[in-house]
Design an enzyme around this catalytic site. Structure first.
Site, PDB file in Angstrom:
ATOM      1  N   GLY A 185      -0.987   2.965   2.164  1.00  0.00           N
ATOM      2  CA  GLY A 185      -0.022   2.330   3.065  1.00  0.00           C
ATOM      3  C   GLY A 185       1.313   3.052   2.900  1.00  0.00           C
ATOM      4  O   GLY A 185       1.775   3.253   1.769  1.00  0.00           O
ATOM      5  N   ALA A 186       1.917   3.438   4.030  1.00  0.00           N
ATOM      6  CA  ALA A 186       3.059   4.356   3.979  1.00  0.00           C
ATOM      7  C   ALA A 186       4.211   3.902   3.056  1.00  0.00           C
ATOM      8  O   ALA A 186       4.621   4.652   2.155  1.00  0.00           O
ATOM      9  CB  ALA A 186       3.555   4.624   5.397  1.00  0.00           C
ATOM     10  N   ASP A 235       2.467   5.349   9.989  1.00  0.00           N
ATOM     11  CA  ASP A 235       2.625   6.283   8.861  1.00  0.00           C
ATOM     12  C   ASP A 235       3.736   7.277   9.118  1.00  0.00           C
ATOM     13  O   ASP A 235       4.344   7.808   8.192  1.00  0.00           O
ATOM     14  CB  ASP A 235       1.311   7.008   8.585  1.00  0.00           C
ATOM     15  CG  ASP A 235       0.328   6.035   7.981  1.00  0.00           C
ATOM     16  OD1 ASP A 235      -0.331   5.315   8.741  1.00  0.00           O
ATOM     17  OD2 ASP A 235       0.286   5.947   6.740  1.00  0.00           O
ATOM     18  N   GLN A 292      -9.993  -0.778   5.464  1.00  0.00           N
ATOM     19  CA  GLN A 292      -8.760  -1.467   5.035  1.00  0.00           C
ATOM     20  C   GLN A 292      -8.641  -2.849   5.704  1.00  0.00           C
ATOM     21  O   GLN A 292      -8.064  -3.770   5.125  1.00  0.00           O
ATOM     22  CB  GLN A 292      -7.521  -0.639   5.413  1.00  0.00           C
ATOM     23  CG  GLN A 292      -7.307   0.604   4.577  1.00  0.00           C
ATOM     24  CD  GLN A 292      -7.915   1.830   5.216  1.00  0.00           C
ATOM     25  OE1 GLN A 292      -8.898   1.747   5.955  1.00  0.00           O
ATOM     26  NE2 GLN A 292      -7.375   2.994   4.924  1.00  0.00           N
TER      27      GLN A 292
HETATM   28  O1  MRU Z   1      -4.894   5.596   4.665  1.00  0.00           O
HETATM   29  P1  MRU Z   1      -3.984   4.425   4.455  1.00  0.00           P
HETATM   30  O2  MRU Z   1      -4.682   3.173   4.063  1.00  0.00           O
HETATM   31  O3  MRU Z   1      -2.829   4.773   3.543  1.00  0.00           O
HETATM   32  O4  MRU Z   1      -3.358   4.186   5.903  1.00  0.00           O
HETATM   33  C1  MRU Z   1      -2.474   3.112   6.076  1.00  0.00           C
HETATM   34  C2  MRU Z   1      -2.062   2.890   7.474  1.00  0.00           C
HETATM   35  O5  MRU Z   1      -2.437   3.622   8.372  1.00  0.00           O
HETATM   36  C3  MRU Z   1      -1.073   1.796   7.724  1.00  0.00           C
HETATM   37  O6  MRU Z   1      -1.273   1.213   8.975  1.00  0.00           O
HETATM   38  C4  MRU Z   1       0.351   2.368   7.657  1.00  0.00           C
HETATM   39  O7  MRU Z   1       0.543   3.087   6.472  1.00  0.00           O
HETATM   40  C5  MRU Z   1       1.386   1.330   7.757  1.00  0.00           C
HETATM   41  S1  MRU Z   1       1.505   0.379   6.302  1.00  0.00           S
HETATM   42  C6  MRU Z   1       2.803  -0.684   6.400  1.00  0.00           C
END
Ligand code: MRU
Length: 344
Positions: free
Chosen positions: A47-48, A237, A196
């Protein structure tokens, strides 16, 4: 929230192991920056915004481990730490944003003694985690105005407390609306291949008493056609200067479906996710992950041996499909090029 996504305690970093949720609620302990880099790479934390905070804490751990007599040597050794952390994942710009903030602090603190600088970096990383939660709450307050009682909201991936230092972006908007007494339902896309949605969003929303229904990704269009979905809210992201949004693979398809069915498509993201130095979505690097995530479901192999596989982990939703972007400074609508710039 009755769990902590990430926490600095006694000069160690603790993260809930998101690979094991929801079946096991266990924490991973990191005592140096290499372990943090590994945790980001292997998706213990994801998650970003959470990746950004983890990187900052990793950098602070790295700083504690450096033996240097002067600022120049310290700064040089820190470059190695920052480079290792930056190389973990390419798409979420919060990672670079957080490490740049740490680098700037080092550059502007040449007057501090090394031990004092180490403490300053530790304090900065902890502060970044606290700021992230309060930014999410501000985003929630703005975004809650877009939700009405009786609605059903669709979300994709996990943009919740687990994807941030706490509270969440897209799910933070839902928590804020819920706290205001609005009663609504959430449909969570399962989010193949890493799941997720099924593993994290379903767990997190249920834990916070928000009615949630899990669907597989390919069910969203059918439910929209039936009039069951009133709005889509996702995280991001990286948002390019023109408002193109990189988010978890599958988001683009959801945005097209929403557009076709005239359903608002909202993106909730902090300013640290907006990258004005990337002009459009075309320049956003898209992470390609292991084929195993596609050939296997959970640990069970489902595809023939030797099959060719693609596994892009993110896609780009063009700005014209985005109804509004919810930030901590308010709700931004088109024209994004101008209105995103004005936020800074
Ligand atoms: O691969 P991930 O689980 O890190 O991807 C996460 C996402 O795409 C989320 O939607 C994004 O980071 C927003 S989190 C507030």
């Amino acid at each position: 929230m009755n769990f902590k996504t990430i926490e600095w305690r006694d000069d160690k970093v603790y993260m809930i192991d998101q690979r094991k949720l929801p079946l096991e609620e266990v924490y991973v302990e990191c005592s140096d920056h290499k372990q943090v880099a590994d945790a980001i790479k292997t998706m213990v934390i994801r998650g970003a915004p959470a990746i950004g905070v983890a990187a900052a804490m990793g950098a602070a751990l790295g700083a504690l481990g450096i033996d240097a007599k002067n600022h120049e040597t310290f700064a040089q050794k820190m470059e190695g730490v920052l480079a290792l952390l930056l190389a973990t994942r390419p798409t979420a710009v919060n990672l670079r944003w957080a490490l740049e903030r740490i680098r700037r602090l080092i550059q502007t603190s040449a007057d501090l003694k090394i031990e004092a600088l180490k403490s300053r970096l530790r304090a900065e990383a902890i502060q970044m985690a606290e700021e992230d939660v309060s930014i999410n709450r501000q985003m929630g307050t703005h975004g809650a105005n877009l939700i009405e009682s009786g609605q059903t909201i669709l979300t994709h991936c996990n943009a919740g407390a687990l994807a941030t230092a706490g509270y969440g972006t897209a799910l933070g908007v839902m928590y804020a609306a819920h706290a205001q007494g609005k009663r609504f339902e959430v449909f969570a896309d399962e989010t193949r291949p890493f799941l997720q949605g099924a593993r994290l969003t379903a767990w997190e929303l249920a834990k916070n008493d928000i009615p949630v229904t899990l669907i597989t990704d390919n069910m969203a269009g059918h439910l929209m056609a039936q009039g069951k979905i009133h709005a889509v809210i996702v995280g991001a992201d990286r948002i390019a200067a023109n408002g193109d949004v990189a988010n978890k693979i599958g988001t683009y398809g959801v945005a097209i479906l929403a557009h076709y069915h005239k359903i608002p498509f909202y993106v909730a993201a902090p300013l640290s996710t907006i990258d004005l130095s990337t002009p459009t979505g075309k320049e956003i690097p898209i992470e390609e992950r292991s084929p195993d995530e596609v050939t296997n479901f959970s640990r069970q192999r489902v595809a023939p041996e030797g099959i060719k596989v693609r596994n892009p982990a993110f896609d780009v939703t063009p700005n014209e499909l985005v109804t509004a972007i919810i930030t901590e400074k308010g709700i931004v609508r088109a024209p994004y090029e101008k209105n995103l710039k004005d936020l800074f």
